[in-house]
Design an enzyme around this catalytic site. Structure first.
Site, PDB file in Angstrom:
ATOM      1  N   HIS A 181      43.956  50.720  23.341  1.00  0.00           N
ATOM      2  CA  HIS A 181      43.442  49.698  22.429  1.00  0.00           C
ATOM      3  C   HIS A 181      44.481  49.363  21.367  1.00  0.00           C
ATOM      4  CE1 HIS A 181      39.401  49.213  23.864  1.00  0.00           C
ATOM      5  NE2 HIS A 181      39.188  50.511  23.851  1.00  0.00           N
ATOM      6  N   CYS A 240      45.839  44.670  24.014  1.00  0.00           N
ATOM      7  CA  CYS A 240      45.398  43.359  23.551  1.00  0.00           C
ATOM      8  C   CYS A 240      46.121  42.993  22.256  1.00  0.00           C
ATOM      9  CB  CYS A 240      43.899  43.356  23.313  1.00  0.00           C
ATOM     10  SG  CYS A 240      42.936  43.403  24.840  1.00  0.00           S
TER      11      CYS A 240
END
Length: 781
Positions: free
Chosen positions: A366, A415
């Site tokens: 993440h 991301c």
């Protein structure tokens, strides 16, 4: 033929130990070798080093021969020079052993099943390559064939006594290997086999007979192609594959394999099968390769929020670790790290970097990006996390560059959506103009990354393409450009995810660059020792129970903070009908899933390791996977519980033994403790924010003074490797997978193809608290 120009350090741990045993003698041993190698001054041992060799015998596991080999390895002594020295010493056993290891016997032509009429004649052929002398011995079943001591076995005139299965043993002194089995069958004139009632076999007059035809296939670009054509004939058949009516240079076997296909491999394939008397062609087949369907699997868009668990990072880091090891990187791989553990791991990693080193950091997990600043998210970040809870990518990159590394490769597989919870981002310092940075994002600004779900495993889109290119001998930027082009041809991600690259690399730097000796061997020794401390595995051992059962206890490293423990029953008395050995009562603080403990397969235990690494594979066993070793605050202890049942008794009996194995792998570094900013050779402060959940460090440090200057450490799923290219240069890489959408890779210094390195036996490093920052400060000359 083997590569005799390789360094001694490329030998396996077992081979080096065997050679050391042969050199640990007075009459023809390490002292004589030390005198002979002085023909080249750079291999000369000082008086102090010779004394250290002698003192090795004072320890239980010490070996003067091993110590000398490590010293020669540090100075990049080649296997060829070592062989010549052993010959001058007339150490025939060591010469024979080293030759067998580097140039093993390879069977180049296997015997083929033969069918012939009674009274006819067949020839079985087995050919092998390797240094002379090579001897052959044929067997029919378990019985030696009289006169069968050559590469060709001629049988005839055939009778029923000749029918059966044959195998050839090929040996060179004490080293040997066996061919495949080949069957000889008699065929009656009516076409039926002698002694059989239904199977049809061609007679001698039918010539070459294809029994298995190749099949048409549709293959995705980048995958493997395998075409098979099997024929029976006497004399044995030969094969030649054709692609679009042109012979394939490597297609001279019954199986045609192309490991990584491209659109150039599409078209028609056929196989010509022939012997001295006959020739036949297989059916033509069509191979389709769709450049737009490189990944035949479903995909899942990654939610950049931390509450979305990711499946891919563990598999991504595992694959990157294995690839970097093949490039001679020393890799440290860590999974599921919290903020403090990530911070400590990065600090330790930076201490291993120095002038000229290649640093590689790979991050998977993440992450997010605000105003051009990227952040990797650890597992303990709160739901509304900000930059204070994360590891700041630009800061890590700046600290790497301050080490004056020769190459920094930073790959973030995460991301890059905005984090609305974060306010004003920190401002990074000015990067030096060193023309050594390659910065790669798996996706574009304000975009998300994707996972590819296939069977029970997942891969990130970026890794799915990167792993096909990373071992190419190309400039790093050229290799990554090709990865970007491959991703652009993929229908799944077109318009959703695209690789973004930034680089100021002005020289040809490739991950496959060869490692060169440093001008400062002390620096290499320090780095190697630092890496080795974090990769100590407990020794395998056999436990004897009062009932007479012997249990084997073994250990394997899946990641630098994940260890597999397995138990096997080696011996049991005849009056015991059944027994099994389970592990229980582990030290507190470990991440242990009881549902996945004591499983019959590695897969059931949640491991990605292949079963072949745990020998012997033929024995059944139980496997337990221990995670989170970086949180181990004291020695690892557990109980082996033996449960068994005697014949004709219904009650089950139980015995227990407590086992203490110290602090294995990365647990010695105590990553849970805060690190003070410190530099190895310069006054550089390290102020990192946070690391993510998984990381992998490249392996390669030896127990005392390994042969190459490679080291690696990481956190969150990180892989690090180091290589030395020129005096003072070193190569390193880190990969870190996290439970996030982010993935990052750093590479400093030019790496060289490296072999996977083994962890040290537990007994070779004392069980104290170690930190890389505690090591002596070394400077490159």
């Amino acid at each position: 033929m083997g590569d005799w120009n390789q360094c001694i350090g490329t030998l396996s741990e077992g081979a080096r130990s065997k050679l050391a045993d042969m050199l640990d003698n007075v009459n023809c041993g390490w002292r004589q070798l030390a005198n002979i190698v002085t023909e080249q001054p750079r291999f000369q041992c000082s008086e102090k080093e010779m004394t250290c060799c002698s003192l090795q015998v004072l320890t239980a596991t010490g070996s003067p021969g091993r110590y000398l080999l490590e010293k020669l390895s540090e100075r990049t002594c080649t296997l060829g020079f070592l062989l010549e020295c052993l010959k001058k010493m007339e150490h025939h056993d060591a010469v024979q052993y080293l030759t067998d290891v580097i140039e093993p016997i390879r069977i180049t032509e296997e015997p083929q099943t033969q069918h012939a009429a009674e009274g006819g004649r067949v020839v079985l052929v087995c050919k092998a390559s390797g240094p002379a002398p090579i001897d052959y011995q044929w067997f029919r079943g378990k019985e030696e064939v009289l006169g069968g001591s050559g590469p060709e076995l001629v049988l005839g005139p055939l009778t029923l006594a000749h029918q059966g299965h044959y195998i050839c043993r090929v040996n060179r002194r004490d080293n040997f290997t066996f061919s495949k089995w080949a069957q000889v069958r008699l065929v009656r004139t009516d076409g039926s086999s002698a002694g059989a009632t239904s199977s049809f076999s061609p007679s001698l007059e039918t010539g070459v007979h294809i029994v298995h035809q190749p099949q048409s296939q549709a293959v995705a670009e980048g995958e493997s192609l395998c075409l098979e054509c099997f024929a029976e004939a006497n004399p044995p058949p030969q094969y030649q594959w054709y692609h679009n009516k042109q012979p394939v240079p490597t297609g001279k076997d019954r199986t045609l394999r192309i490991l990584c296909v491209t659109t150039a491999d599409r078209g028609q394939y056929s196989c010509k099968v022939f012997n001295l008397y006959h020739e036949v062609w297989s059916n033509p087949v069509l191979v389709k390769i769709d450049p737009g369907s490189c990944i035949d699997a479903s995909f899942r868009e990654e939610n950049h929020g931390k509450n979305m668990p990711l499946r891919a990072p563990m598999a991504d880091v595992h694959e990157m670790t294995n690839l970097l090891r093949q490039l001679d990187f020393k890799v440290v791989s860590l999974l599921d790290l919290n903020w403090q553990e990530m911070h400590s791991a990065v600090t330790e990693f930076l201490l291993l970097l120095d002038k000229g080193v290649y640093g590689l950091l790979y991050f998977a997990g993440h992450g997010y990006e605000n105003y051009g600043n990227s952040f990797m998210v650890p597992i303990d970040a709160p739901a509304s996390y900000t930059s204070d809870n994360c590891l700041w990518v630009q800061d890590v990159l700046q600290r790497m560059q301050e080490r004056e590394t020769g190459l920094n490769v930073f790959l973030l597989d995460m991301c890059r959506k905005r984090n609305l919870n974060d306010g004003v981002p920190p401002q990074p310092g000015q990067l030096k103009v060193t023309a050594n940075i390659v910065f790669g994002y798996a996706t574009c600004v304000d975009a998300e990354a994707f996972e590819v779900n296939k069977d029970d495993l997942s891969n990130g889109i970026f890794i799915s393409f990167l792993k096909r290119r990373v071992m190419e001998d190309e400039k790093v930027t050229v290799m990554l450009d090709r990865v970007a082009e491959d991703m652009g041809r993929c229908d799944i991600t077109r318009g959703r995810q695209a690789l973004e690259l930034r680089s100021n690399l002005s020289e040809r730097r490739a991950l496959t660059d060869r490692i060169q000796s440093s001008g400062c061997p002390e620096t290499a020794s320090a780095r190697n020792l630092q890496w080795a401390i974090a990769h100590v595995l407990p020794d395998s051992r056999n436990l004897q129970f009062d009932c007479g059962v012997t249990v084997q206890l073994g250990f394997a490293a899946e990641f630098s903070n994940v260890m597999i423990i397995y138990t096997r029953i080696l011996e049991k008395p005849k009056d015991i009908e059944s027994c099994s050995a389970h592990l229980t009562d582990f030290t507190e603080g470990l991440d242990l899933d009881l549902k996945m403990s004591n499983q019959e397969t590695l897969l059931d235990a949640g491991s990605l390791l292949p079963l072949e690494i745990l020998q012997p594979t033929e024995l059944p066993g139980l496997y337990t996977r221990l995670k989170g070793l970086q949180r181990l605050r004291k020695e690892l202890t557990f109980t082996v519980c033996l449960q068994y049942q005697y014949t004709n008794l219904d009650e089950e009996v139980q015995e227990r033994q407590t086992v203490v194995v110290g602090k294995p792998l990365v647990s010695k570094l105590n990553l849970y403790e805060p690190r003070l900013p410190r530099s190895l050779s310069a006054s550089v402060s390290f102020d990192f924010h946070s690391f993510s959940q998984s990381s992998s460090f490249p392996e390669g440090f030896g127990s005392s003074f390994p042969d190459t200057e490679n080291s690696s450490i990481g956190s969150a799923s990180t892989t690090w490797s180091y290589y030395s290219l020129q005096p003072g240069e070193y190569k390193g890489s880190i990969s870190i997978p996290v439970e996030d959408d982010s993935r990052a890779v750093f590479d400093s210094d030019l790496p060289q193809p490296l072999t996977s390195s083994k962890s040290l036996p537990h007994g070779q490093v004392e069980d104290h608290t170690y930190r890389f920052s505690n090591m002596q400060n070394y400077h490159s000359y």
